[in-house]
Design a protein around this motif. Structure first.
Motif, PDB file in Angstrom:
ATOM      1  N   ARG A 263      40.331  33.118  44.369  1.00 25.61           N
ATOM      2  CA  ARG A 263      40.104  31.207  45.556  1.00 25.61           C
ATOM      3  C   ARG A 263      40.342  31.463  46.818  1.00 25.61           C
ATOM      4  N   ALA A 264      40.091  32.700  47.182  1.00 26.66           N
ATOM      5  CA  ALA A 264      40.147  32.938  48.522  1.00 26.66           C
ATOM      6  C   ALA A 264      38.897  33.740  48.848  1.00 26.66           C
TER       7      ALA A 264
ATOM      8  N   LEU B 238      38.919  41.316  35.559  1.00 25.26           N
ATOM      9  CA  LEU B 238      38.439  40.410  35.790  1.00 25.26           C
ATOM     10  C   LEU B 238      38.162  41.247  37.784  1.00 25.26           C
ATOM     11  N   MET B 239      38.828  41.361  38.102  1.00 22.56           N
ATOM     12  CA  MET B 239      39.003  42.335  40.031  1.00 22.56           C
ATOM     13  C   MET B 239      38.047  43.297  40.047  1.00 22.56           C
ATOM     14  N   ALA B 240      37.734  43.596  39.568  1.00 25.42           N
ATOM     15  CA  ALA B 240      37.157  45.408  40.216  1.00 25.42           C
ATOM     16  C   ALA B 240      35.689  44.641  40.569  1.00 25.42           C
ATOM     17  N   PRO B 241      35.319  44.432  40.061  1.00 24.29           N
ATOM     18  CA  PRO B 241      33.253  43.909  39.493  1.00 24.29           C
ATOM     19  C   PRO B 241      33.212  43.229  41.175  1.00 24.29           C
ATOM     20  N   ARG B 242      34.618  42.734  40.562  1.00 18.27           N
ATOM     21  CA  ARG B 242      34.004  41.271  42.545  1.00 18.27           C
ATOM     22  C   ARG B 242      34.737  42.343  43.720  1.00 18.27           C
ATOM     23  N   ASN B 243      35.893  42.871  43.848  1.00 15.98           N
ATOM     24  CA  ASN B 243      35.965  43.363  44.581  1.00 15.98           C
ATOM     25  C   ASN B 243      35.076  44.129  45.112  1.00 15.98           C
ATOM     26  N   GLN B 244      34.723  45.074  43.917  1.00  8.08           N
ATOM     27  CA  GLN B 244      33.595  46.003  44.660  1.00  8.08           C
ATOM     28  C   GLN B 244      32.211  45.722  45.229  1.00  8.08           C
ATOM     29  N   VAL B 245      31.456  43.861  44.843  1.00  9.12           N
ATOM     30  CA  VAL B 245      30.628  43.013  45.005  1.00  9.12           C
ATOM     31  C   VAL B 245      30.973  43.056  46.744  1.00  9.12           C
ATOM     32  N   LEU B 246      32.679  43.265  47.021  1.00  6.51           N
ATOM     33  CA  LEU B 246      32.720  42.527  48.656  1.00  6.51           C
ATOM     34  C   LEU B 246      32.826  43.624  49.485  1.00  6.51           C
ATOM     35  N   THR B 247      33.668  45.414  48.147  1.00  8.64           N
ATOM     36  CA  THR B 247      33.145  46.342  49.699  1.00  8.64           C
ATOM     37  C   THR B 247      32.250  46.411  49.668  1.00  8.64           C
ATOM     38  N   GLU B 248      31.115  46.543  48.856  1.00 10.68           N
ATOM     39  CA  GLU B 248      29.397  47.218  49.197  1.00 10.68           C
ATOM     40  C   GLU B 248      29.033  46.344  50.287  1.00 10.68           C
ATOM     41  N   ARG B 249      29.092  45.069  50.158  1.00  8.31           N
ATOM     42  CA  ARG B 249      28.720  44.050  51.145  1.00  8.31           C
ATOM     43  C   ARG B 249      29.756  43.824  52.544  1.00  8.31           C
ATOM     44  N   LEU B 250      30.729  44.656  52.829  1.00  7.21           N
ATOM     45  CA  LEU B 250      31.216  45.145  53.415  1.00  7.21           C
ATOM     46  C   LEU B 250      30.874  46.032  54.419  1.00  7.21           C
ATOM     47  N   SER B 251      30.560  46.636  53.142  1.00  7.05           N
ATOM     48  CA  SER B 251      29.975  48.419  54.106  1.00  7.05           C
ATOM     49  C   SER B 251      28.200  48.255  55.000  1.00  7.05           C
TER      50      SER B 251
ATOM     51  N   ALA C 201      26.489  38.590  65.569  1.00  5.49           N
ATOM     52  CA  ALA C 201      27.190  38.606  65.661  1.00  5.49           C
ATOM     53  C   ALA C 201      28.184  38.245  64.268  1.00  5.49           C
ATOM     54  N   ARG C 202      28.396  39.843  64.015  1.00  2.81           N
ATOM     55  CA  ARG C 202      28.688  39.636  62.318  1.00  2.81           C
ATOM     56  C   ARG C 202      30.704  39.421  62.818  1.00  2.81           C
ATOM     57  N   GLN C 203      31.079  40.205  63.435  1.00  4.61           N
ATOM     58  CA  GLN C 203      31.975  40.484  63.532  1.00  4.61           C
ATOM     59  C   GLN C 203      33.579  39.817  62.875  1.00  4.61           C
ATOM     60  N   GLY C 204      33.476  38.336  63.076  1.00  8.98           N
ATOM     61  CA  GLY C 204      34.278  37.711  61.950  1.00  8.98           C
ATOM     62  C   GLY C 204      33.798  37.786  59.992  1.00  8.98           C
ATOM     63  N   SER C 205      32.763  37.754  60.386  1.00 10.86           N
ATOM     64  CA  SER C 205      32.677  38.218  58.636  1.00 10.86           C
ATOM     65  C   SER C 205      32.846  39.126  58.124  1.00 10.86           C
ATOM     66  N   ILE C 206      33.022  40.792  59.176  1.00 13.51           N
ATOM     67  CA  ILE C 206      33.211  41.912  58.929  1.00 13.51           C
ATOM     68  C   ILE C 206      35.333  41.952  58.728  1.00 13.51           C
ATOM     69  N   ASP C 207      35.655  41.225  59.833  1.00 13.79           N
ATOM     70  CA  ASP C 207      37.236  41.058  59.770  1.00 13.79           C
ATOM     71  C   ASP C 207      37.501  40.157  58.112  1.00 13.79           C
TER      72      ASP C 207
ATOM     73  N   LEU D 100      36.402  39.853  55.881  1.00 17.36           N
ATOM     74  CA  LEU D 100      36.039  41.151  54.389  1.00 17.36           C
ATOM     75  C   LEU D 100      37.145  41.877  54.216  1.00 17.36           C
ATOM     76  N   GLU D 101      36.856  42.665  55.345  1.00 11.61           N
ATOM     77  CA  GLU D 101      38.005  43.417  55.419  1.00 11.61           C
ATOM     78  C   GLU D 101      39.596  43.331  54.913  1.00 11.61           C
ATOM     79  N   SER D 102      39.531  42.370  55.220  1.00 13.18           N
ATOM     80  CA  SER D 102      40.837  41.474  54.350  1.00 13.18           C
ATOM     81  C   SER D 102      41.096  41.152  52.463  1.00 13.18           C
ATOM     82  N   LEU D 103      40.103  40.969  52.125  1.00 10.48           N
ATOM     83  CA  LEU D 103      40.168  40.617  51.147  1.00 10.48           C
ATOM     84  C   LEU D 103      39.704  41.866  50.490  1.00 10.48           C
ATOM     85  N   CYS D 104      39.530  42.782  50.891  1.00 10.10           N
ATOM     86  CA  CYS D 104      39.366  43.833  50.440  1.00 10.10           C
ATOM     87  C   CYS D 104      40.073  44.792  50.193  1.00 10.10           C
ATOM     88  N   THR D 105      41.075  45.168  50.976  1.00  7.32           N
ATOM     89  CA  THR D 105      42.534  45.174  51.580  1.00  7.32           C
ATOM     90  C   THR D 105      43.349  44.638  50.096  1.00  7.32           C
TER      91      THR D 105
END
Length: 681
Positions: free
Chosen positions: A20-21, A363-376, A653-659, A661-666
């Protein structure tokens, strides 16, 4: 077990919250939010499964043996009520979750599924009824509602009931199966009430076979008012064939002992003689090396009375505690429940926890992979983004040209490995003749019990032959492992990237993890897999082999899944031959027929073994192709996002997005690690 189940529930709760987050994550595709919310709903249903079901039990037995009545009693869904009679008196009536005393031409398969308080429907009271019709899709259920009246359940379960008790939209449609979701169930067990092998309805028979493949154990139910006889042999032998090749336990039950409690000449209740004779019958007809096959028979029949337990509950409600306790003890239902609890604690519980953890991981792995790649990507500078864009475009072009070639290459390799596996079948007919011809010649086949002994011996010979060091099951185990390596090598050769496997959506190119829950792949139905597998090995009529049932056996995860199918096919061939033989009067001609029939049995077994191995291999290929297609989709989305970054270089000004995404990926990394731990139990 309870600790592991609680841990899984906690992890799944966190997974749902994460979904949901993550639905509000920045820089995601347009349909991302809706997809994540749907995944959150799926995760919630998984949590319900984890909380409620640790074993699948299939109830089998002759029609009117008391299976439905017993099932209701096992989940404490049997109630004793007083109803007025025509003479102004009252009489006792038992009301269960399912209608009792079904008959062969009307009964349909039913299941009672425990759910917890987080279920998406109201499953309180006598549960939530839903049905699937013969004109519905494979997983298309239609709701009826909460705590339906017994007449409503009967209207769906039995054709002879009043069809006007159905919902208007459901009248005139044939029911394939029904399901009751039950809150506060007594046992964490999904209970299948099956009409019996060989149902006159082919769709029902298919469901029975699929349920048997899904079952962790079986419960064979017989009524205390009659003992086992020759008419039970076909069903028990079919169960025995299944046991020999799957090793699934059987719990034997004599139910309704309250209906046979008159004292005999020894002043013992009649049901005790029934239990003793039933145990003797099993020991006489199912032997191994001349002795009772105790692995199949176990401790024999457990006597129970669901009715007495319902009587005890009513006595307790009326305040007669002493009488209630005596009646509870006489019901012996606690002993039967303990037998099921013992099976859970000795293996099936951990298996179910691992299965749910696997589905959550999918269910979780591909969603996390998308966000991890987006963070990178968010962390890259413009020059690096341009270099990444070129690489992604090359990858997309390669995928477009390589996918058809990969499938063709893998199907060819699968064909070769199956061909090596089935070579021993050229010797099967000769082996059966060597082992059994002289036994058949010495047996009076007109006597059903003697004929059964031949079939039991044949099943044992077949199992030994299949499992031998040079047998097909052993060969397929080796060839299937080699085929997994073929897949990894093919992907490596085509893409020239040894790390690609770890970047595919479900991380499924791990050589030991090349399967995925069927419900995670809606584009591929069981029927599709069977049809493609049949075409691959040149079989014209795969539906005759059982369709979804065959798929279930091949994907069941036993030591050698096709072996279970072989048992079923052998039983089918035998039944067809057996019906013809009943018309033969001459013993010698009958013996000749039995001996010659083994050639056709061997040919049928080879064909279905071939099909089953092809189903297993084709399913793996399909899963790989699904993963590569998902990988292509992710790559395309990532390319489009990189293009947007390049087109708007001023947006620093992307630091907010990075923060965020980092929280979700962790959090996702921690959850996936917990799921991997539970999966490895």
């Amino acid at each position: 077990m309870d600790e592991a189940r609680n841990e899984l529930r906690s992890v799944l709760d966190r997974c749902e919250l994460w979904m949901r987050a993550a639905s509000a994550a920045p820089e995601t595709p347009a349909d991302w939010s809706q997809e994540l919310l749907e995944d959150a709903g799926t995760m919630k249903r998984l949590r319900t499964r984890a909380a409620s079901t640790l074993i699948n039990v299939a109830l089998l037995g002759a029609f009117s043996s008391g299976k439905s009545f017993l099932l209701s009693g096992l989940q404490r869904g049997l109630e004793l009520v007083e109803v007025p009679t025509s003479n102004g008196q009252t009489a006792d009536k038992f009301v269960g979750l399912l209608p009792s005393s079904p008959i062969p031409t009307t009964a349909c398969p039913a299941s009672v599924v425990p759910v917890d308080e987080q279920a998406t429907v109201d499953a309180s009271g006598t549960g939530y009824l839903r049905v699937r019709f013969t004109d519905s899709g494979e997983d298309e259920w239609e709701d009826v509602g909460n705590s339906p009246a017994p007449s409503v359940v009967a209207a769906y379960a039995m054709h002879e009931a009043d069809m006007t008790d159905r919902l208007r939209a459901h009248r005139g449609r044939e029911v394939a199966e029904l399901e009751i979701m039950l809150a506060k169930a007594e046992l964490p067990a999904k209970l299948y009430d099956l009409p019996g092998y060989g149902s006159p309805n082919p769709i029902h028979d298919m469901i029975v076979r699929t349920a048997m493949a899904d079952a962790d154990c079986f419960m064979y139910v017989t009524h205390a008012s009659r003992t086992l006889s020759e008419r039970d042999l076909d069903l028990i032998r079919f169960l025995y064939d299944h046991y020999l090749l799957s090793r699934k336990r059987v719990v034997w039950v004599v139910t309704a002992i309250d209906a046979a409690d008159n004292l005999d000449f020894r002043n013992a209740p009649e049901w005790q003689a029934t239990v003793a004779r039933n145990n003797d019958y099993l020991r006489e007809n199912f032997t191994l090396d001349g002795r009772p096959d105790l692995g199949f028979i176990g401790e024999g029949f457990l006597p129970v009375s669901p009715a007495n337990e319902a009587r005890a509950d009513k006595l307790s409600a009326d305040g007669a505690e002493a009488a209630a306790q005596r009646m509870h003890a006489e019901s012996r239902m606690a002993t039967l429940r303990q037998a099921i609890e013992d099976l859970i604690s000795t293996g099936t519980g951990t298996k179910h926890i691992a299965a749910v953890a696997t589905e959550a991981q999918v269910l979780m792995a591909p969603r996390n992979q998308v966000l991890t790649e987006r963070l990178s990507n968010e962390r890259l500078e413009i020059d690096e983004l341009k270099e990444l864009l070129e690489s992604q475009q090359r990858g997309l072009e390669l995928l477009d040209t390589a996918l058809p070639r990969i499938r063709e290459d893998l199907e060819r390799k699968l064909q070769n490995r199956i061909a090596r596996t089935v070579r021993p079948f050229t010797r099967l007919a000769g082996h059966l003749h060597t082992e059994l011809d002289h036994v058949i010649r010495a047996t009076d086949l007109n006597r059903p019990t003697k004929a059964n002994q031949i079939q039991v011996s044949k099943a044992q010979v077949l199992r030994t032959w299949i499992e031998a060091q040079a047998g097909p099951a052993t060969l397929w185990t080796e060839q299937f492992e080699a085929f997994k390596q073929d897949i990894v090598q093919t992907v490596d050769q085509v893409f020239g990237d040894k790390d690609l496997a770890g970047r595919l959506p479900d991380f499924t190119l791990d050589v030991n993890n090349l399967s995925v829950p069927q419900q995670a792949r809606p584009s591929t139905t069981r029927h599709d897999v069977v049809q493609r597998a049949a075409a691959l090995v040149g079989i014209v009529t795969p539906v005759a082999a059982g369709g979804g049932w065959l798929y279930g056996l091949a994907a069941a995860g036993t030591l050698f899944p096709p072996a279970g199918l072989v048992a079923g096919v052998a039983a089918l061939v035998f039944l067809g031959v057996h019906r013809r033989k009943r018309r033969i009067s001459s013993l010698q001609v009958l013996q000749d027929e039995w001996i010659s029939a083994m050639d056709s049995e061997a040919a049928a077994i080879k064909e279905q073994f071939t099909l089953a191995t092809s189903v297993q291999g084709t399913d793996v290929i399909d899963h790989l192709m699904d993963n590569l297609a998902q990988y292509r989709e992710q790559l395309e989305r990532s390319r489009d996002h990189v293009r947007e970054r390049i087109a708007h270089p001023e947006n620093q000004a992307r630091q907010g997005s990075i923060d965020q995404l980092e929280s979700l990926c962790t959090e996702a990394d921690a959850l996936l690690e917990s799921l991997r731990t539970l999966k490895a139990m």
